[in-house]
Design an enzyme around this catalytic site. Structure first.
Site: not given
Ligand code: EPZ
Length: 454
Positions: A39-40, A109, A133, A138-140, A142, A326, A418
């Site tokens: 999925k991811n 998302r 969620c 889930r901030p963005v 970065l 996950d 999902r």
């Molecule tokens: C991806 O989410 C996956 N989703 C998530 O899978 C997975 O849990 C996660 O990576 C970690 O492996 C998809 O690929 C669609 P991150 P993502 O950016 O990209 C913080 C599932 O169950 N962060 O690595 O959102 C964030 O808040 C889902 O399949 C910032 O602070 O994960 C989190 O605490 C759930 N600022 C941590 O980093 C940012 O700009 C990890 O987030 C981005 C992230």
């Protein structure tokens, strides 16, 4: 910004569904579970196809709610999206809009992945903030900081991220970017943006997840110049344009891990295939620490031979190749029945322990202290009505139901659907007593399964 969806008929409201999974616990499983495409990977690779002004064919695309929504979003942008089974024909030669529809982005998302490709292709993008969620804010930032380093002007107004290439530049500019956290999504956004940028981009402290590598390999199939995906430093040399490609998505390591843990909790020998064992190193190590034996029967098949009694462990979730967040909820279900007290520390998301409440309602003995769950093993869980709060919590509660005494009714299936393709069918095929039925509370019908075994 006009809505690109003039009818809500396109919107699926699965949370309104009154269906539930009924699971009669205590049955051993046997056989092999077929693993779908990841999925991811599929979500980010399909967003990456926006970079290409030509036909792309992507194989092993799972049929999931998230993919349906991604298809609706891309179609609303003018992208041709035709899925036949697990093969997706996609063509982004004519992108008619640079604005993603708010209603759908709010649900998915992963649609924030559009910002990089739209900016790289069109020089402009409007994508709503994905919002939080169940598992966290889930901030963005970065993603945004990296795009700004590449010459994008980014403003956030009323929850919409407005990005455009600043000055008189027509393309994003290569940059050296250090990620404060190895964010999967931010790494993927910046890889996609950098493929069409002018010059060299270096992403440091990059995420190393297999799905990041899958995206990079897909982009390279389209002609992108990317080195180092899967390591902490990724170098991308921008090219003027990309070309048509055919690509196959990697198997879903999280689905595979979920079903290996289903074997563990039911004390059943179970195989999963296809898988890439390398993608599950952290999971295999953890299962072995529990006392289970794991065999690679072929290059793409894993088999678990669990012990009758698992031992307690202390573990923390970590970026790849560590134990994946996950699979944290699913592992907790197994530890609820292990001998002794275990500790799980959730280090990735700030609110990913909500399944503790529901597991305790089944008779588990788990306490939460900040980001740590202390799990005191019990001898038995008992089936009851439970609700999944997020995708992986739902899977964890289903696993608990497979081992519980009696019937577990699991609601919140829109989360499960999902991320898992044919979840209950795959379990039925290996002997689980699990059915998707009208909610018993609504139908007033008797449970599908009598509590009498057999
Ligand atoms: C991806 O989410 C996956 N989703 C998530 O899978 C997975 O849990 C996660 O990576 C970690 O492996 C998809 O690929 C669609 P991150 P993502 O950016 O990209 C913080 C599932 O169950 N962060 O690595 O959102 C964030 O808040 C889902 O399949 C910032 O602070 O994960 C989190 O605490 C759930 N600022 C941590 O980093 C940012 O700009 C990890 O987030 C981005 C992230």
């Amino acid at each position: 910004m006009t809505s690109l969806l003039n009818s809500h008929s396109l919107l699926i409201a699965p949370e309104k569904s009154n269906l539930e999974l009924q699971i009669l616990g205590g049955y051993p499983l046997q056989g092999e579970v077929r693993i779908s495409g990841a999925k991811n990977s599929a979500l980010v690779v399909t967003a990456g196809a926006l970079l290409c002004p030509d036909d792309c064919c992507i194989r092993h695309v799972p049929s999931l709610l998230d993919m349906t929504w991604m298809g609706q979003i891309l179609s609303s942008l003018g992208v041709k999206w035709e899925k036949h089974g697990d093969v997706l024909d996609i063509n982004a030669s004519h992108i008619s809009q640079s604005a993603a529809p708010s209603e759908l982005v709010g649900r998915l998302r992963a649609s924030f992945f559009l910002i990089g490709p739209l900016l790289a292709r069109l020089g402009v993008a409007q994508v709503p903030l994905p919002g939080g969620c169940a598992i966290g804010a889930r901030p963005v930032e970065l993603h945004i900081r990296g795009l700004q380093a590449m010459g994008a002007d980014v403003q956030i107004k009323q929850g919409i991220v407005h990005a455009c290439i600043s000055g008189n530049k027509r393309r994003l500019q290569g940059a050296r970017i250090y990620l404060d956290f190895p964010s999967v999504g931010a790494t993927e956004t910046l890889i996609m943006a950098a493929t069409l940028a002018e010059g060299e981009t270096m992403i440091q402290n990059a995420a190393q997840e297999p799905e990041v590598v899958d995206l990079a390999n897909f982009c390279r199939t389209m002609g992108a110049k990317i080195q180092g995906a899967g390591t902490k430093t990724i170098a991308i040399s921008g090219v003027p344009s990309l070309h048509s490609a055919e690509y196959s998505i990697i198997p879903d390591r999280i689905e595979a891990g979920t079903f290996l843990l289903a074997g563990a909790i039911t004390h059943s020998q179970l195989s999963v295939a296809p898988v890439n064992p390398q993608h599950l190193i952290g999971v295999i190590d953890t299962l072995r620490a529990l006392g289970a034996a794991i065999f690679a029967d072929a290059s793409n098949r894993l088999r678990i031979v669990p012990k009758q009694q698992h031992v307690a462990i202390a573990i923390e979730t970590a970026p790849y190749p560590g134990f994946p967040t996950d699979l944290q909820a699913q592992l907790m279900a197994i530890l609820a029945l292990s001998q002794g007290s275990s500790i799980i520390s959730e280090t990735i998301f700030e609110n990913r322990l909500q399944h503790v409440t529901e597991l305790n309602r089944m008779g588990a003995d788990i306490r939460v202290r900040r980001s740590h769950a202390i799990i005191r093993g019990v001898s038995q869980l008992t089936g009851t009505e439970v609700v999944g709060t997020d995708l992986r919590a739902s899977a964890a509660l289903a696993l608990a139901g497979l081992a519980a005494d009696g019937i577990t009714s699991l609601k919140g299936l829109h989360h499960l659907d999902r991320g898992y393709e044919n979840f209950e069918q795959k379990l039925q095929q290996v002997g689980a007593k699990i059915q998707r039925v009208q909610s018993q509370a609504e139908s007033g019908k008797e449970p599908v399964f009598s509590t009498l075994h057999g």
